[in-house]
Design an enzyme around this catalytic site. Sequence first.
Site, short mmCIF file in Angstrom:
data_model
loop_
_atom_site.label_atom_id
_atom_site.label_comp_id
_atom_site.label_asym_id
_atom_site.label_seq_id
_atom_site.Cartn_x
_atom_site.Cartn_y
_atom_site.Cartn_z
CG ASP A 42 -4.36 11.97 -6.05
OD1 ASP A 42 -4.42 13.19 -6.35
OD2 ASP A 42 -4.22 11.07 -6.89
CG HIS B 255 0.27 13.05 -6.97
ND1 HIS B 255 -0.12 12.31 -5.87
CD2 HIS B 255 -0.54 12.67 -7.98
CE1 HIS B 255 -1.13 11.53 -6.21
NE2 HIS B 255 -1.40 11.71 -7.47
CG HIS C 6 -1.00 6.48 -13.53
ND1 HIS C 6 -1.88 7.33 -14.16
CD2 HIS C 6 -1.63 6.02 -12.43
CE1 HIS C 6 -3.01 7.36 -13.47
NE2 HIS C 6 -2.89 6.58 -12.42
CG HIS D 288 -0.34 9.68 -10.15
ND1 HIS D 288 -1.57 10.30 -10.10
CD2 HIS D 288 -0.05 9.52 -11.46
CE1 HIS D 288 -2.01 10.50 -11.34
NE2 HIS D 288 -1.11 10.04 -12.19
CB VAL D 289 1.66 4.44 -9.44
CG1 VAL D 289 1.61 2.97 -9.79
CG2 VAL D 289 2.00 5.28 -10.67
CG HIS D 290 -4.03 3.76 -7.09
ND1 HIS D 290 -3.57 4.95 -6.60
CD2 HIS D 290 -5.19 4.05 -7.72
CE1 HIS D 290 -4.40 5.91 -6.93
NE2 HIS D 290 -5.38 5.40 -7.62
FE LIG Z 1 -3.02 10.93 -8.62
#
Ligand SMILES: [Fe+2]
Length: 537
Positions: A268, A381, A391, A418-420
């Site tokens: 990302d 990811h 997610h 992936h997880v913010h």
């Molecule tokens: Fe992502």
Amino acid sequence: MKSSTVASLALVATLWLSLLCALTALTSASYDDDLLQSVTSRYVRPNMLSPDIPLTDIRVQSRSGGVEQVHLTAGRHDRVYLVYVREIPDNFSGQLPLQGTVRFGTDPSSLGTETLATGRVYSGMQEYNSYLWNPPMGEPTLNKSAIAALMNTESWTKKWWPLYNNDTAADIPNNKSVNAAYNNPASYYQSPLVYTARLDNLLPNTKYYYDIDGEYTGNFSTNPAPGDMSRPLTIGMWADVGQTNVSALNMEYMLNTVDPHLFMLAADLSYADAYWPRWDSWGRLMEPLMSTKLGLFGQADHEFNVFNENNVAYMFRYPTPFEESNSPTFEYYSYKTGPLHVITLGSYTVFKKGSAQYIWLEHELTKVNRTLTPWLMVMLHVPWYCSNFVHIGEGKLMREAMEPLLYKYGVDVLLAGHVHAYERTHPVYNNATNPCGTVHLDLGDAGNREGAYIPWLEPQPSWSAFRESSFGVGKMTIYNETHAHYEWHRVACEDTNATICATAGDNSAQAHIPSDSTWIVRDTVRCPSRLMPTSAP
Ligand SMILES: [Fe+2]
Ligand SMILES: *[C@@H]1O[C@H](CO)[C@@H](O)[C@H](O)[C@H]1NC(C)=O
Ligand SMILES: *[C@@H]1O[C@H](CO)[C@@H](O)[C@H](O)[C@H]1NC(C)=O
Ligand SMILES: *[C@@H]1O[C@H](CO)[C@@H](O)[C@H](O)[C@H]1NC(C)=O
Ligand SMILES: *[C@@H]1O[C@H](CO)[C@@H](O)[C@H](O)[C@H]1NC(C)=O
Ligand SMILES: *[C@@H]1O[C@H](CO)[C@@H](O)[C@H](O)[C@H]1NC(C)=O
Ligand SMILES: *[C@@H]1O[C@H](CO)[C@@H](O)[C@H](O)[C@H]1NC(C)=O
Ligand SMILES: *[C@@H]1O[C@H](CO)[C@@H](O)[C@H](O)[C@H]1NC(C)=O
Ligand SMILES: *[C@@H]1O[C@H](CO)[C@@H](O)[C@H](O)[C@H]1NC(C)=O
Ligand SMILES: *[C@@H]1O[C@H](CO)[C@@H](O)[C@H](O)[C@H]1NC(C)=O
Ligand SMILES: *[C@@H]1O[C@H](CO)[C@@H](O)[C@H](O)[C@H]1NC(C)=O
């Protein structure tokens, strides 16, 4: 009490607990879950929203045909890929310069080696996705009138043409992604010339200088040869970067403070999301770091499936050392340096038993030499362990398919994104803490416009060691075959009530302190799997 004091105390406590954990891991004969601390940071980033840096910003300006977006990817310890870009000016005439020249060497006044750079272009269909013109945060990059103008076919098609449509801003649906007609020239993107050069036969631990087409100069340092543990190896870790002011702060922090031998970016990258010129603005924004530090890149939803980018921009711009790893695709590969063997996997690449990726992974694991490179890391990811509600569970199928292999081969650390939000686990296997399991680092918090995620699953699962809803980067220093020190630093919006957390000015005095800090210790006595594969039968 001043908030900085609270933060310092929290830091001391975290350090102390981390040391306690490390000591426990080293000394106790049985593995007692009760001794493993689980911390949910008191800090929640106030307003997580920050917009993409406008295309008019000085940091992302085109160089009108000049060399730009220079970046380096690690190929092997003795090989580096150098990528750069040249726009094709509107008034260009003559033959396209499909070849460039990169000269490099250890003496800046006499660059002894010359290599060819090969230029290519690619095309894409423009997608005006809702984030770009009606984002959930900040000022839109494009306003509705601008999109309507791009989508309007009036200037090029006949009025009777069925696709004729003269959209106005009012016709653009709210909060929806819109595709221009496939035959609307305004929807075509043609990339600039993207040049790739391979710099070979590099000496380890050596500073190299390079010159691109007599126009651009830079330098980088090569990494140690596999097995060389004479000096600590520093690795920068981040994911889900994007192109906001927070992304820029993380980039500067990675460059100047982490100052890594190698950074690993667990996918990302740009968040261009098929608004293709955003790959170019990302390349420009990241150049200060990426033209001088070696990177390993992964690909995931924002390269692959978000608005059908299908990895096209990624593939052309961010080469991976997959041929060096006997991998059939750029989507998974390995890299070795110093004490470290990294395996990068594709979360959106078929992973089930019997798939090409699974077969390659299993074979790659049998080739690891734990004497030469004791530290075995996996980068992918979508996290396998994550207690953030956004997610949650997405990595389950891949975990179920591949975790037994990783456990068998005693993988030490797994880096995901992936997880913010930030989360570190204790060593974990099969959904439970396990001293011979893998430490998972979820670092999908490097600054993108989507903001930091809450809430957390309560109570905190026992395998979750530390979690915080804010943005930053990780740093791991491998000292020797048993000890690595790991820190995560919160970068923007430390202790502020700012409503837009996006500028350097939003950082308070205690920004950049390690918010999570721990030793990671490889115990090969308790966990013989950390010596796998063994050459002895
Ligand atoms: Fe992502
Ligand atoms: C193209 O335009 C640029 C600036 O707009 C100018 O500097 C350059 O000389 C032009 N080149 C040609 C071939 O006309
Ligand atoms: C929309 O953006 C275009 C291009 O940036 C600008 O010229 C125009 O004034 C903007 N319109 C409105 C209504 O803000
Ligand atoms: C296009 O716009 C013109 C004037 O604004 C309007 O008369 C016409 O009906 C529109 N055509 C379509 C296909 O929407
Ligand atoms: C669409 O976006 C606007 C502005 O962000 C917001 O106020 C509105 O609630 C959204 N509408 C829907 C249906 O989500
Ligand atoms: C190496 O490159 C960096 C980043 O471009 C630059 O700041 C530095 O001055 C260069 N060092 C030398 C010795 O040229
Ligand atoms: C693994 O590396 C060690 C240290 O370099 C070397 O002595 C040994 O031969 C290697 N083993 C294999 C199977 O290549
Ligand atoms: C994993 O453990 C948690 C409790 O920590 C439980 O809620 C969850 O259902 C378990 N998941 C699986 C896949 O076993
Ligand atoms: C490895 O490094 C750690 C941290 O510096 C140190 O405490 C330990 O003694 C070292 N172990 C060996 C075998 O050198
Ligand atoms: C932030 O706002 C809260 C609630 O209004 C307040 O208690 C706190 O002191 C503020 N923190 C700072 C650093 O201003
Ligand atoms: C981003 O940073 C730039 C330069 O520091 C500043 O001018 C701008 O206002 C910032 N944008 C936001 C949304 O904070």
